[in-house]
Structures are given as structure tokens and as C-alpha cells.
Write an enzyme that holds these catalytic residues in place. Structure first.
Site, mmCIF file in Angstrom:
data_model
loop_
_atom_site.group_PDB
_atom_site.id
_atom_site.type_symbol
_atom_site.label_atom_id
_atom_site.label_comp_id
_atom_site.label_asym_id
_atom_site.label_seq_id
_atom_site.Cartn_x
_atom_site.Cartn_y
_atom_site.Cartn_z
ATOM 1 N N CYS A 162 0.909 -5.235 -22.506
ATOM 2 C CA CYS A 162 0.554 -4.042 -21.715
ATOM 3 C C CYS A 162 -0.842 -3.527 -22.063
ATOM 4 O O CYS A 162 -1.081 -2.319 -22.058
ATOM 5 C CB CYS A 162 1.587 -2.923 -21.880
ATOM 6 S SG CYS A 162 3.220 -3.357 -21.353
ATOM 7 N N LYS A 208 10.776 3.369 -30.490
ATOM 8 C CA LYS A 208 9.804 2.785 -31.435
ATOM 9 C C LYS A 208 9.844 3.554 -32.752
ATOM 10 O O LYS A 208 8.965 3.412 -33.598
ATOM 11 C CB LYS A 208 8.396 2.839 -30.844
ATOM 12 C CG LYS A 208 8.187 1.921 -29.644
ATOM 13 C CD LYS A 208 6.742 1.938 -29.210
ATOM 14 C CE LYS A 208 6.525 1.469 -27.804
ATOM 15 N NZ LYS A 208 6.636 0.032 -27.607
ATOM 16 N N GLN A 247 2.573 4.042 -31.628
ATOM 17 C CA GLN A 247 2.631 3.064 -32.728
ATOM 18 C C GLN A 247 2.552 3.753 -34.092
ATOM 19 O O GLN A 247 2.623 3.084 -35.121
ATOM 20 C CB GLN A 247 1.509 2.026 -32.589
ATOM 21 C CG GLN A 247 1.690 1.107 -31.389
ATOM 22 C CD GLN A 247 2.923 0.205 -31.506
ATOM 23 O OE1 GLN A 247 3.313 -0.212 -32.588
ATOM 24 N NE2 GLN A 247 3.541 -0.100 -30.379
ATOM 25 N N ASP A 286 -1.717 9.382 -28.056
ATOM 26 C CA ASP A 286 -0.589 8.483 -27.835
ATOM 27 C C ASP A 286 -0.212 7.924 -29.204
ATOM 28 O O ASP A 286 -0.859 7.010 -29.707
ATOM 29 C CB ASP A 286 -0.999 7.369 -26.865
ATOM 30 C CG ASP A 286 0.094 6.322 -26.726
ATOM 31 O OD1 ASP A 286 1.178 6.502 -27.321
ATOM 32 O OD2 ASP A 286 -0.144 5.311 -26.043
ATOM 33 N N HIS A 293 -2.767 1.243 -24.186
ATOM 34 C CA HIS A 293 -1.598 0.679 -23.489
ATOM 35 C C HIS A 293 -1.689 1.108 -22.020
ATOM 36 O O HIS A 293 -2.221 2.185 -21.733
ATOM 37 C CB HIS A 293 -0.345 1.270 -24.151
ATOM 38 C CG HIS A 293 0.949 0.662 -23.710
ATOM 39 N ND1 HIS A 293 1.558 0.995 -22.525
ATOM 40 C CD2 HIS A 293 1.755 -0.232 -24.312
ATOM 41 C CE1 HIS A 293 2.697 0.327 -22.425
ATOM 42 N NE2 HIS A 293 2.838 -0.437 -23.481
#
Ligand code: PLP
Length: 404
Positions: free
Chosen positions: A362, A222, A199, A196, A119
């Protein structure tokens, strides 16, 4: 399912006279009533600033705020609540590491390894450091729709590599990366690891100790929680050594006209009045996940992923990106209808009450690498249903007919 969906008031809405089908969970997840209530309850009963005043409201607010920190600690299995830093979002969490640790430790010629599917939030902070400190970025590409592990292994063998900054799951392709061996290799080569997990936090349990990462970032919104709140996990020893990020109230111990000293962890990284309601809301979101249980969530998502890919692969007019091994997927699919612009597909789905995202999500470098201008992304969560997938497939067929 009826019972689960009742927790999410927004899902019972009608859009253009049709039931809302929300397939844009990769962008943000919906909020259960318990989260909405926790935020309302804070403002109704405990609104006050934290860590400052000694009055009863301030004590209640501080207690709730710190209780939420402990919930997040458990959620990712950190060893101490000191390792949980509240930020605005995953983006700010990554920037915090880039500006503080990166700014001080990465020098000209040092290499940061990323994946091509990152991202922008996990590319731009490193590009900024490339400009400022003259570091280099190297990208792991894809091989057969998965992370190219052979290339990754080669890149991490270079002693100039100081950091592996990588997503756990691709927000565009929905593929879960196989990071275990890479993290072991990175650690063996004294390479720091920043994950990261934006998700992951709504799709799978996170265990920072098992993952063996130095830092991990994710966003509250999220994770079925509110917007404006994110989390940076960092190992205590490392956080202690890192310079402070923003300056202001709460992050200081003492301030004089010519100097200041910093507060202890985690407050050293939390300057100014924090998003108290957001933190409490995120605590409620994590409680909600706990009350359902990951087993139930993952079971439903597995069914949805298999069904979605099975139905989509029957459509001979679409192109799907990334591998299609549903065992290594979240229920997210990136695709295009041949010869139809993604924005038209997104618009027409929207008119039918189906919310997806069309564009680059993104991840422009990923789209450049795939040599496509954009994709349509359907990203599902456990509260979606196979009936919704059926309707989605029918609308895709009608869009294809309209254009051909
Ligand atoms: C993989 C990944 N990383 C980072 C982000 C940035 O999240 P936020 O905008 O909440 O900071 C996103 C958001 O889509 C994401 O999917």
C-alpha cells in the site's frame, strides 16, 4: 521467550509440517489469549448495546466500553477520554479528519504536506480533497534512506501549507521518522499536524501531548487487538469545532424532521452501534502491553532489529531499501533478491512456513519513487526470535540458489 510466546496461541501452529514463522506484523499483529478471552467474555456475559438501554447487561456493556476508552486515553497520554474517537481503523480515522476538518477548512490552493513513504490510507483521502476542494499535495522525499528534513523544512515554510499529515514510522521501510523539529516548525507556522501512528502503536510508547500533534490515528489490529477497530485522537478544542462525520444514532442530541443537534464529544463522531467487542478487545490489548511493559518489548525488538540487519547485510545477493541505522528502525526490512520476483520469494518463504508480504505494501508512490516494482517485507514483533531469523536467512539462501 517461551513464556511470552505462550500468550499467542497462533504462533504454535505448524504450516506445511513446519513451525509457523510470522514475519508479517506490519500488516497485522497476532492476538494474545487475553484479547481473545476478553472478546469471548463480552459475548458470553455482557452482550448488549451501549449508551441506550437501561438494563443490567447494557450497563455492563457500556461500563466495559467506556473503561476501554479510558485505557486508550492512558495508552497515548491524551488529557481527556473525550479526545478518543473509536473508528473502524486508522484509514477511517484519517478519512474522518479529511472529510470533516479538511472539507471545511482546506480551500483551493491550500497545501497538505505528506511524505513520499505514506501508506495509501494517508494519501488517497487527500487526493480526494484535491479533486473536490482543489487543494495541492506536496511530498517530502528521502535523502540517504531517511526523510529529507531539509526539504521538509523548506516546504513547511510556505504560508500556503495548512496541514502536515505524516506517518511516524514507514510501514514499508521500517524507518522511524525524526519528526520532533518538523512538528515544532509546523506549530510555529500554524500548520495542523496529523500523525499516522499505525506502525508505532505496537513498537513504541505514544504520548500525544509530548508529540504536540493535533490528531493521531492508529488501528487496533496492529496493536495486538482485534480487526475492525481503530482510534482517532484529536485535541478537544479542535474536535469541538469540527463538523460531525457520519450521521445516525448516538451522534445526535436531538432530531426533528427538519434538523438535528449533535451529541457531545466523543459521541459526536461515533454514529451507529459501535464495535463494542472490538473496543473491549483493544482495551485488553493495551492492558497486555502494559503488563509486559514497553521496556521489555523494545529491548527484545532492538535485539531482533540488530540481528536481522546484521544477518541480512551478509547476503550479497539482496538489495535492502531505506537506511540501515538500526537505532532508528523497527524490526522491519524491505528488500529484494537480485533477479528474483518478490512474489516468488514470498511464495517460497510461505512454503517454508514463513509468512512475509511481497508487493507494494500500500505504498505505490514510494515504490515509484524508488523506481522498483515491489519489495519483500519481513516485519517482526517482540515475540519473534533470532532462531526464526536464522531459518529465514537459510531459506533466502536456498531461494537464491534455486534461481541462480
Ligand atoms: C503506516 C500505515 N498507515 C495506515 C495503515 C492503514 O491501516 P488500516 O488498514 O488498519 O486502516 C497502515 C496499514 O498497513 C499503515 O501501515
Amino acid at each position: 521467550m517461551e513464556e511470552i510466546r505462550r500468550h499467542f496461541p497462533i504462533l504454535s501452529q505448524q504450516i506445511n509440517g513446519q513451525s509457523l514463522i510470522y514475519f508479517d506484523n506490519g500488516a497485522t499483529t497476532q492476538k494474545p489469549q487475553a484479547v481473545i478471552e476478553a472478546i469471548g467474555d463480552f459475548y458470553r456475559t455482557s452482550n448488549s448495546n451501549v449508551h441506550r438501554s437501561m438494563n443490567c447487561l447494557a450497563e455492563s456493556a457500556t461500563e466495559k466500553y467506556e473503561a476501554a476508552r479510558e485505557k486508550i486515553r492512558k495508552f497515548i497520554n491524551a488529557s481527556s477520554a473525550k479526545e478518543i474517537i473509536f473508528t473502524r481503523n486508522a484509514t477511517e480515522a484519517i478519512n474522518l479528519v479529511a472529510r470533516t476538518w479538511g472539507g471545511d477548512n482546506l480551500q483551493a490552493g491550500d497545501i497538505v504536506v505528506l511524505s513520499i513513504a505514506e501508506h495509501h490510507s494517508n494519501i488517497v483521502p487527500w487526493l480526494q480533497l484535491q479533486k473536490k476542494n482543489k487543494i495541492k499535495l506536496e511530498f517530502i522525499d528521502l535523502s540517504n534512506g531517511s526523510l529529507n528534513l531539509a526539504l521538509a523544512g523548506k516546504l513547511l515554510a510556505n504560508p500556503k501549507v495548512k496541514l502536515l499529515a505524516i506517518q511516524t514510522i514507514s510501514n514499508t521501510l521500517g524507518i522511524k521518522h525524526d519528526l520532533e523539529k518538523l512538528i515544532i516548525q509546523a506549530k510555529a507556522n500554524k500548520i495542523k499536524v496529523l500523525l499516522d501512528a499505525s506502525q508505532s502503536s505496537s513498537h513504541e510508547p505514544l504520548d500525544v501531548r509530548k508529540l504536540g500533534c493535533d490528531w493521531l490515528a492508529f488501528s487496533g489490529h496492529k496493536t495486538f487487538g482485534p480487526t475492525g477497530i481503530g482510534v482517532l485522537y484529536g485535541q478537544t478544542e479542535l474536535l469541538e469545532k469540527m463538523p460531525e462525520f457520519l450521521g445516525g444514532g448516538d451522534m445526535i442530541d436531538e432530531v426533528f424532521i427538519d434538523r438535528f443537534t449533535t451529541n457531545e464529544l466523543p459521541y459526536k463522531f461515533e454514529a451507529g452501534t459501535p464495535h463494542i467487542a472490538g473496543v473491549i478487545g483493544l482495551g485488553a490489548a493495551v492492558d497486555f502491553i502494559g503488563s509486559l511493559g514497553w521496556a521489555k518489548i523494545q529491548d527484545q525488538e532492538k535485539k531482533l532489529t540488530k540481528y536481522l540487519f546484521k544477518q541480512m547485510s551478509k547476503l550479497d545477493f539482496i538489495e535492502i531499501y531505506g537506511h540501515q541505522d538500526t537505532n532508528r528502525h523497527i524490526p522491519t526490512i524491505a528488500f529484494n533478491i537480485n533477479g528474483v520476483h518478490g512474489h516468488d520469494v514470498g511464495d517460497l518463504l510461505g512454503q517454508a512456513g514463513i509468512a512475509v508480504r511481497a508487493g507494494q505494501h500500500c505504498t505505490q508512490p514510494l515504490h515509484d519513487y524508488l523506481e522498483i516494482p515491489g519489495t519483500v517485507r519481513a516485519s517482526l514483533s517482540f515475540y519473534n526470535t533470532t532462531e526464526e531469523i536464522d531459518k529465514f536467512i537459510e531459506v533466502l539462501k536456498s531461494i537464491n540458489q534455486k534461481f541462480h
